[in-house]
Design an enzyme around this catalytic site. Structure first.
Site, short mmCIF file in Angstrom:
data_model
loop_
_atom_site.label_atom_id
_atom_site.label_comp_id
_atom_site.label_asym_id
_atom_site.label_seq_id
_atom_site.Cartn_x
_atom_site.Cartn_y
_atom_site.Cartn_z
N HIS A 62 -42.23 20.16 27.29
CA HIS A 62 -42.98 20.85 26.25
C HIS A 62 -43.78 19.87 25.40
O HIS A 62 -43.34 18.76 25.13
CB HIS A 62 -42.03 21.62 25.32
N LYS A 72 -42.21 14.44 17.29
CA LYS A 72 -40.82 14.85 17.15
C LYS A 72 -39.93 13.63 17.06
O LYS A 72 -40.21 12.60 17.68
CB LYS A 72 -40.28 15.64 18.33
N TYR A 132 -34.22 18.55 16.58
CA TYR A 132 -35.62 18.13 16.63
C TYR A 132 -36.18 18.17 15.21
O TYR A 132 -36.25 19.24 14.61
CB TYR A 132 -36.50 19.10 17.42
#
Length: 195
Positions: A62, A72, A132
């Site tokens: 992703h 992230k 995350y």
């Protein structure tokens, strides 16, 4: 904290200093001012997500389109996982390459993944929880999904049995198809005076 740049430009492994005594342990997972000083990467979390998965679950690959983009910082809160960062930045010297990091609470390692780099993982234990910290809030319609089993990427998932995977990830396009669709980010080489 110890910060190590990986083979993918802008992807860093971070290991905090752990203070241990008779009660147990304590560590700062990430101090952004220190991370910025060491790496030159500005990271200001705007959203924090958790996912909990059964053993042998594959999630990813992703990323988020630019704009809005999304960096992230990923850590494992419980269990264990094999974490993958995949360079999806067109024109990058490492386009299509990946780095793998074993994440678990005992090691306390985290991984910083900049905008334009894809992310995925496979869980190695039941009840694995990943955290995350994200630089932007979720914006519907901006997620980029790449098939985690794309033969061009040839990611070493290490699954010994068919993994658990969402229908969305299983039918995600290949890297070549995503590139042809024009959804991937362009590589922005760091300026010589950065950092």
């Amino acid at each position: 904290m110890k910060v190590v740049e990986t083979a993918l430009p802008g992807v860093f492994r971070v290991r905090p200093d752990v203070i241990v005594d008779e009660r147990g342990g304590f560590f700062e997972s990430l101090r952004t001012s220190e991370f910025e000083r060491i790496t030159g990467a500005v990271f200001a979390p705007r959203q924090i997500n958790y996912s909990v998965s059964r053993r042998n679950t594959v999630r990813g690959i992703h990323s988020v389109s630019i704009p809005p983009g999304q960096a992230k910082y990923v850590t494992c809160v419980r269990g264990a996982l094999r974490d993958f960062a995949v360079d999806l930045r067109i024109g990058s010297p490492t386009f299509g390459d990946h780095v793998v990091t074993l994440l678990d609470p005992a090691s306390s390692w985290g991984v910083y993944i900049p905008e334009g780099v894809g992310h995925g993982f496979v869980t190695l234990a039941d009840d694995t929880c990943i955290c995350y910290a994200l630089s932007t809030e979720h914006v519907p319609g901006t997620q980029i999904d790449i098939n985690p089993f794309d033969s061009e990427l040839a990611l070493p998932w290490g699954c010994v049995e068919p993994p658990l995977i969402s229908a969305k990830d299983a039918r995600a396009p290949s890297l070549a198809d995503a590139r042809s669709a024009g959804v991937l980010a362009e590589w922005m080489a760091p300026s010589p005076d950065a950092g």
